[in-house]
Design a protein around this motif. Structure first.
Motif, PDB file in Angstrom:
ATOM      1  N   THR A 162      71.790 139.243  14.583  1.00 39.42           N
ATOM      2  CA  THR A 162      72.289 139.355  12.895  1.00 39.42           C
ATOM      3  C   THR A 162      71.401 140.345  12.086  1.00 39.42           C
ATOM      4  N   ALA A 163      71.809 140.626  11.043  1.00 34.44           N
ATOM      5  CA  ALA A 163      71.053 141.266  10.171  1.00 34.44           C
ATOM      6  C   ALA A 163      71.098 140.774   8.584  1.00 34.44           C
ATOM      7  N   TRP A 164      70.189 141.024   7.761  1.00 34.72           N
ATOM      8  CA  TRP A 164      70.304 140.567   6.546  1.00 34.72           C
ATOM      9  C   TRP A 164      71.058 141.387   5.605  1.00 34.72           C
ATOM     10  N   SER A 165      71.831 140.943   4.869  1.00 31.62           N
ATOM     11  CA  SER A 165      72.739 141.607   3.731  1.00 31.62           C
ATOM     12  C   SER A 165      71.948 142.116   2.482  1.00 31.62           C
ATOM     13  N   GLU A 166      70.645 141.456   2.127  1.00 35.05           N
ATOM     14  CA  GLU A 166      69.985 142.059   1.067  1.00 35.05           C
ATOM     15  C   GLU A 166      68.467 142.339   1.796  1.00 35.05           C
ATOM     16  N   PRO A 167      67.261 142.941   0.965  1.00 38.25           N
ATOM     17  CA  PRO A 167      66.329 142.750   1.589  1.00 38.25           C
ATOM     18  C   PRO A 167      65.571 141.715   2.135  1.00 38.25           C
ATOM     19  N   VAL A 168      64.958 141.677   3.183  1.00 41.96           N
ATOM     20  CA  VAL A 168      64.536 140.183   3.645  1.00 41.96           C
ATOM     21  C   VAL A 168      63.583 139.385   2.602  1.00 41.96           C
ATOM     22  N   SER A 169      62.828 140.504   1.953  1.00 40.24           N
ATOM     23  CA  SER A 169      61.602 139.901   0.995  1.00 40.24           C
ATOM     24  C   SER A 169      62.463 139.100  -0.157  1.00 40.24           C
ATOM     25  N   ALA A 170      63.515 139.713  -0.582  1.00 34.90           N
ATOM     26  CA  ALA A 170      64.310 139.020  -1.664  1.00 34.90           C
ATOM     27  C   ALA A 170      64.877 137.649  -1.364  1.00 34.90           C
ATOM     28  N   ILE A 171      65.497 137.625  -0.047  1.00 34.59           N
ATOM     29  CA  ILE A 171      65.812 136.360   0.583  1.00 34.59           C
ATOM     30  C   ILE A 171      64.825 135.473   0.579  1.00 34.59           C
ATOM     31  N   ALA A 172      63.700 135.735   1.136  1.00 34.77           N
ATOM     32  CA  ALA A 172      62.417 135.003   1.321  1.00 34.77           C
ATOM     33  C   ALA A 172      61.960 134.486  -0.044  1.00 34.77           C
ATOM     34  N   ARG A 173      61.897 135.307  -1.141  1.00 31.42           N
ATOM     35  CA  ARG A 173      61.588 134.852  -2.309  1.00 31.42           C
ATOM     36  C   ARG A 173      62.536 133.700  -2.783  1.00 31.42           C
ATOM     37  N   PHE A 174      63.918 134.044  -2.449  1.00 33.36           N
ATOM     38  CA  PHE A 174      64.784 132.769  -2.898  1.00 33.36           C
ATOM     39  C   PHE A 174      64.464 131.684  -2.275  1.00 33.36           C
ATOM     40  N   GLY A 175      64.225 131.701  -1.040  1.00 30.02           N
ATOM     41  CA  GLY A 175      64.383 130.363  -0.226  1.00 30.02           C
ATOM     42  C   GLY A 175      62.886 129.720  -0.575  1.00 30.02           C
ATOM     43  N   LEU A 176      61.710 130.772  -0.784  1.00 27.18           N
ATOM     44  CA  LEU A 176      60.645 129.903  -1.214  1.00 27.18           C
ATOM     45  C   LEU A 176      60.510 129.331  -2.631  1.00 27.18           C
ATOM     46  N   ALA A 177      61.296 129.830  -3.425  1.00 23.61           N
ATOM     47  CA  ALA A 177      61.605 129.195  -4.970  1.00 23.61           C
ATOM     48  C   ALA A 177      62.267 128.005  -4.552  1.00 23.61           C
ATOM     49  N   THR A 178      63.349 127.846  -4.013  1.00 20.52           N
ATOM     50  CA  THR A 178      64.068 126.636  -3.714  1.00 20.52           C
ATOM     51  C   THR A 178      63.215 125.483  -2.894  1.00 20.52           C
ATOM     52  N   LEU A 179      62.637 126.174  -2.040  1.00 19.51           N
ATOM     53  CA  LEU A 179      61.733 125.176  -1.289  1.00 19.51           C
ATOM     54  C   LEU A 179      60.612 124.636  -2.146  1.00 19.51           C
TER      55      LEU A 179
END
Length: 224
Positions: A162-179
């Motif tokens: 698979t590939a990410w539909s958005e920059p992976v750093s942006a998704i990582a920030r989203f995931g971290l903020a939620t976590l």
């Protein structure tokens, strides 16, 4: 501390000593003098490894990050035996497994997670008070965490085609903020079962940002 220790070993020992002091008395208990006394070395030895307290605190923050990211990466020990983990469902399974591996570390060491937030809060408070060098600690901590999570997510994408539909750093920030929010809530109410349901929702939300990788990317990945 033995004289035969390498520089990296000395630094690691001093960091663990500083974390133990912080566990007992908070970040205010962490000073160059206190770390030297607790470790049984000279103040000069600590200053040789860490120029100042800020540098030591950055190393403490990095150690706390590595404790979590290391546990999540155990996920990939079993990937080669699970070729069925493909596509969006595969990446969901990997992220969910990574969270499952990491969560026991949080539960077993709640004081470590409190230190993570204490370091960040103290750093940001000092930045607002006009000390940008101290404030840079929070930035470094977040950047390190984001880089670790982004690397994990890139491995998940590679393993599942698979590939990410958005920059992976942006998704990582989203995931971290939620976590971060889930960890803070658990530190308050210790509702493990409720938290696990939210972790599942987080894994699904992140996986939904994955798409099928272009054919040339899949071919390159298969040849590795």
């Amino acid at each position: 501390m033995g004289s035969r220790l390498t520089g990296d070993e000395r630094r690691a020992t001093l960091v663990m000593s500083a974390l133990e002091l912080a566990k007992r008395g908070g970040m205010d208990a962490v000073t160059i003098r206190a770390v030297a006394a607790h470790t049984g070395v000279s103040i000069g030895m600590v200053q040789y490894c860490f120029e100042n307290k800020e540098e030591l605190v950055v190393a403490m923050a990095e150690q706390l990050v590595l404790e979590l990211s290391g546990s999540a990466r155990i996920t990939f020990d079993t990937v080669e035996d699970r070729p069925e983990l493909r596509g969006r469902e595969g990446i969901y399974a990997l992220i969910r497994t990574g969270l499952e591996w990491g969560w026991p570390v949080i539960e077993a060491n709640p004081e470590r997670r409190l230190l993570t937030y204490e370091i960040m809060t103290q750093s940001l408070r000092q930045r607002e008070a006009g000390f940008p060098r101290a404030g840079a600690i929070a930035v470094a901590q977040r950047e390190h965490m984001t880089a670790e999570v982004a690397a994990f997510m890139d491995e998940c994408a590679r393993a599942t085609g698979t590939a990410w539909s958005e920059p992976v750093s942006a998704i990582a920030r989203f995931g971290l903020a939620t976590l971060d929010g889930l960890v803070l809530r658990w530190l308050v109410d210790r509702d493990t079962e409720g938290t696990k349901k939210h972790l599942d929702a987080l894994a699904r939300a992140v996986a939904d940002k994955a798409v099928e990788a272009p054919a040339e990317d899949r071919s390159a990945g298969d040849g590795e």
